[in-house]
Design an enzyme around this catalytic site. Structure first.
Site, short mmCIF file in Angstrom:
data_model
loop_
_atom_site.label_atom_id
_atom_site.label_comp_id
_atom_site.label_asym_id
_atom_site.label_seq_id
_atom_site.Cartn_x
_atom_site.Cartn_y
_atom_site.Cartn_z
N LYS A 1 -39.73 7.09 26.21
CA LYS A 1 -38.59 6.16 26.02
C LYS A 1 -37.61 6.25 27.19
O LYS A 1 -37.19 5.24 27.74
CB LYS A 1 -37.84 6.48 24.71
CG LYS A 1 -38.68 6.40 23.47
CD LYS A 1 -37.88 6.71 22.23
CE LYS A 1 -37.33 8.11 22.16
NZ LYS A 1 -38.34 9.20 22.12
N ARG B 1 -31.95 7.04 14.74
CA ARG B 1 -33.02 7.98 14.41
C ARG B 1 -33.11 8.22 12.91
O ARG B 1 -34.00 8.96 12.47
CB ARG B 1 -32.72 9.32 15.08
CG ARG B 1 -33.58 9.63 16.31
CD ARG B 1 -33.07 10.95 16.83
NE ARG B 1 -33.98 11.67 17.66
CZ ARG B 1 -33.93 11.66 19.01
NH1 ARG B 1 -33.08 10.90 19.64
NH2 ARG B 1 -34.75 12.42 19.70
N ARG C 1 -42.47 18.28 30.85
CA ARG C 1 -41.30 17.47 31.21
C ARG C 1 -40.26 18.31 31.96
O ARG C 1 -40.00 19.44 31.62
CB ARG C 1 -40.67 16.88 29.94
CG ARG C 1 -39.31 16.24 30.20
CD ARG C 1 -38.93 15.26 29.16
NE ARG C 1 -38.78 15.84 27.83
CZ ARG C 1 -38.55 15.11 26.75
NH1 ARG C 1 -38.46 13.80 26.84
NH2 ARG C 1 -38.42 15.68 25.57
N ARG D 1 -36.11 21.41 29.44
CA ARG D 1 -35.15 21.40 28.34
C ARG D 1 -35.43 22.56 27.39
O ARG D 1 -36.59 22.88 27.13
CB ARG D 1 -35.25 20.07 27.56
CG ARG D 1 -34.60 18.94 28.30
CD ARG D 1 -34.91 17.57 27.71
NE ARG D 1 -34.86 17.47 26.26
CZ ARG D 1 -34.94 16.31 25.60
NH1 ARG D 1 -35.06 15.18 26.28
NH2 ARG D 1 -34.91 16.28 24.30
N ARG E 1 -39.37 19.03 16.09
CA ARG E 1 -38.82 17.70 16.37
C ARG E 1 -39.78 16.60 15.91
O ARG E 1 -39.36 15.55 15.44
CB ARG E 1 -38.51 17.56 17.87
CG ARG E 1 -37.32 18.44 18.25
CD ARG E 1 -37.19 18.62 19.72
NE ARG E 1 -36.94 17.37 20.39
CZ ARG E 1 -37.18 17.15 21.68
NH1 ARG E 1 -37.72 18.09 22.41
NH2 ARG E 1 -36.89 16.00 22.20
P1 ADP Z 1 -38.77 10.48 25.57
O1 ADP Z 1 -37.50 9.95 26.20
O2 ADP Z 1 -39.45 9.47 24.70
O3 ADP Z 1 -38.59 11.80 24.87
P2 ADP Z 1 -39.64 10.85 28.35
O4 ADP Z 1 -39.39 9.52 28.96
O5 ADP Z 1 -38.71 11.96 28.74
O6 ADP Z 1 -39.79 10.76 26.75
O7 ADP Z 1 -41.15 11.24 28.71
C1 ADP Z 1 -41.73 12.48 28.25
C2 ADP Z 1 -42.58 13.08 29.37
O8 ADP Z 1 -43.74 12.26 29.58
C3 ADP Z 1 -41.85 13.15 30.71
O9 ADP Z 1 -42.27 14.34 31.35
C4 ADP Z 1 -42.34 11.90 31.46
O10 ADP Z 1 -42.33 12.08 32.87
C5 ADP Z 1 -43.77 11.75 30.92
N1 ADP Z 1 -44.18 10.34 30.79
C6 ADP Z 1 -43.41 9.27 30.45
N2 ADP Z 1 -44.15 8.15 30.40
C7 ADP Z 1 -45.42 8.51 30.70
C8 ADP Z 1 -46.67 7.80 30.82
N3 ADP Z 1 -46.74 6.49 30.57
N4 ADP Z 1 -47.76 8.52 31.15
C9 ADP Z 1 -47.68 9.86 31.37
N5 ADP Z 1 -46.56 10.59 31.29
C10 ADP Z 1 -45.44 9.92 30.96
P1 AMP Z 2 -33.62 13.09 22.97
O1 AMP Z 2 -33.15 13.29 24.37
O2 AMP Z 2 -33.55 11.66 22.53
O3 AMP Z 2 -34.98 13.72 22.73
O4 AMP Z 2 -32.59 13.87 22.03
C1 AMP Z 2 -32.40 15.29 22.17
C2 AMP Z 2 -31.71 15.83 20.94
O5 AMP Z 2 -30.40 15.26 20.80
C3 AMP Z 2 -32.41 15.54 19.60
O6 AMP Z 2 -33.47 16.44 19.30
C4 AMP Z 2 -31.22 15.68 18.64
O7 AMP Z 2 -30.91 17.05 18.42
C5 AMP Z 2 -30.07 15.06 19.43
N1 AMP Z 2 -30.02 13.60 19.18
C6 AMP Z 2 -30.27 12.60 20.07
N2 AMP Z 2 -30.14 11.39 19.50
C7 AMP Z 2 -29.82 11.63 18.20
C8 AMP Z 2 -29.59 10.79 17.08
N3 AMP Z 2 -29.67 9.44 17.17
N4 AMP Z 2 -29.29 11.38 15.89
C9 AMP Z 2 -29.19 12.70 15.79
N5 AMP Z 2 -29.43 13.56 16.79
C10 AMP Z 2 -29.73 13.04 18.00
#
Ligand code: ADP
Ligand code: AMP
Length: 217
Positions: free
Chosen positions: A13, A88, A127, A160, A171
Site C-alpha cells: 500500500k 482499519r 522491508r 521497523r 498484525r
Molecule cells: P504496506 O504499506 O502495505 O505495509 P509496503 O508498501 O511497505 O506495504 O510494502 C511491503 C514490502 O514489500 C516493502 O519492502 C516493499 O518494498 C515491498 N513491495 C511493495 N510492493 C511490491 C511488489 N509489487 N512486489 C514485490 N515487493 C513489493
Molecule cells: P502501517 O504503517 O500502516 O503498517 O501501520 C503501523 C502501525 O500503526 C499499525 O500496526 C498500528 O499499530 C498503527 N496504525 C496505523 N494505522 C492505524 C489505524 N488506522 N488504526 C489503528 N492503528 C493504526
C-alpha cells in the site's frame, strides 16, 4: 479524488500510495507514517502510541480518527487524498463516512491490494523504511540505490520494530479480525476494487491507474 488503499500489512500500500499520490497530485495520508513520525520525535502522542505499535496492535480508534480528521481538514486535501492504512476497523470506516457526509462528500473508490500470506512474510521481513519521509524499500525487490540510504531524502533506512516475525503474525491476525470486515462494508457500498498485488511494482501501479482512470476521473 478521495481514495482508500486497503490490504494486509506488507501488501504494498505504502509503495503504491507514494507513486499514485505523485501521479495524481493528491496528498498521501498514511496513519502508520504519522504515528512513526510522532514516535521518532518523542511527542506526547508518540510516547503514548509507541508500545502499542511496536507490539503490532492497533492504536485506539478515537485517537486515530482524530488524527485523520485533523489531517484531511488541511488545505492540500481540498483536491482529494489517498488514505493508506486507514480505516482499519468498522468504527473508523463509519467515522470517515459520517465525516465526509457532513461535508456533503464521499469516497470515490476503495482499492484492495491482495497478496497471499506466503508472500507477505518475505516482503515484511525484507522491508526497510525511511523514518524521515516514509519511503519504503525491500532488500531484494526494491533496494535503495545506495545501501542503507533513502533514495528520496538521503536519510538512513531501517527495519521497523514491528516487522519482526512474531509481530508480523500478530498484525496479520488483527487484520483478519478487525480489518477484513471492511471488505464487505465497502463492497456493499459499491466502492470496492480488488487488484492483484503479487505483480511487480509497476504492474500494480498500472492496475490502480486503470481503475482510477475509468472509475474516478
Ligand atoms: P504496506 O504499506 O502495505 O505495509 P509496503 O508498501 O511497505 O506495504 O510494502 C511491503 C514490502 O514489500 C516493502 O519492502 C516493499 O518494498 C515491498 N513491495 C511493495 N510492493 C511490491 C511488489 N509489487 N512486489 C514485490 N515487493 C513489493
Ligand atoms: P502501517 O504503517 O500502516 O503498517 O501501520 C503501523 C502501525 O500503526 C499499525 O500496526 C498500528 O499499530 C498503527 N496504525 C496505523 N494505522 C492505524 C489505524 N488506522 N488504526 C489503528 N492503528 C493504526
Amino acid at each position: 479524488m478521495k481514495i482508500v488503499l486497503m490490504g494486509p500489512p506488507g501488501a504494498g500500500k505504502g509503495t503504491q500510495a507514494k507513486l499514485i499520490s505523485n501521479m495524481y497530485s493528491i496528498p498521501h495520508i498514511s496513519t502508520g507514517d504519522i504515528f512513526r513520525k510522532q514516535i521518532s520525535q518523542n511527542t506526547p502522542l508518540g510516547i503514548k502510541a509507541k508500545e502499542t505499535i511496536d507490539k503490532g496492535q492497533l492504536a485506539p480508534d478515537d485517537i486515530t480518527i482524530h488524527i485523520v480528521e485533523e489531517r484531511i481538514e488541511l488545505e492540500d486535501c481540498k483536491v482529494g487524498f489517498l488514505l493508506d492504512g486507514f480505516p482499519r476497523t468498522v468504527v473508523q470506516a463509519l467515522a470517515l463516512e459520517s465525516y465526509l457526509q457532513h461535508k456533503s462528500d464521499k469516497l470515490d473508490a476503495v482499492i484492495l491490494v491482495e497478496v497471499p500470506r506466503s508472500e507477505i512474510l518475505e516482503r515484511m521481513t525484507g522491508r526497510r523504511v525511511c523514518l524521515n519521509c516514509g519511503a519504503s524499500y525491500h532488500i531484494h525487490f526494491n533496494p535503495t540505490k545506495v545501501e542503507g540510504k533513502c533514495d528520496v531524502c538521503g536519510n538512513q533506512v531501517v527495519q521497523r520494530v514491528d516487522d519482526q516475525d512474531e509481530t508480523v503474525k500478530r498484525r496479520l491476525r488483527i487484520y483478519d479480525e478487525q480489518t477484513q470486515p471492511l471488505i464487505r462494508f465497502y463492497e456493499g457500498k459499491k466502492l470496492l476494487h480488488i487488484i492483484d498485488g503479487t505483480l511487480n511494482i509497476k504492474e500494480v501501479s498500472k492496475s490502480i491507474c486503470d481503475i482510477l482512470g475509468s472509475e474516478v476521473i
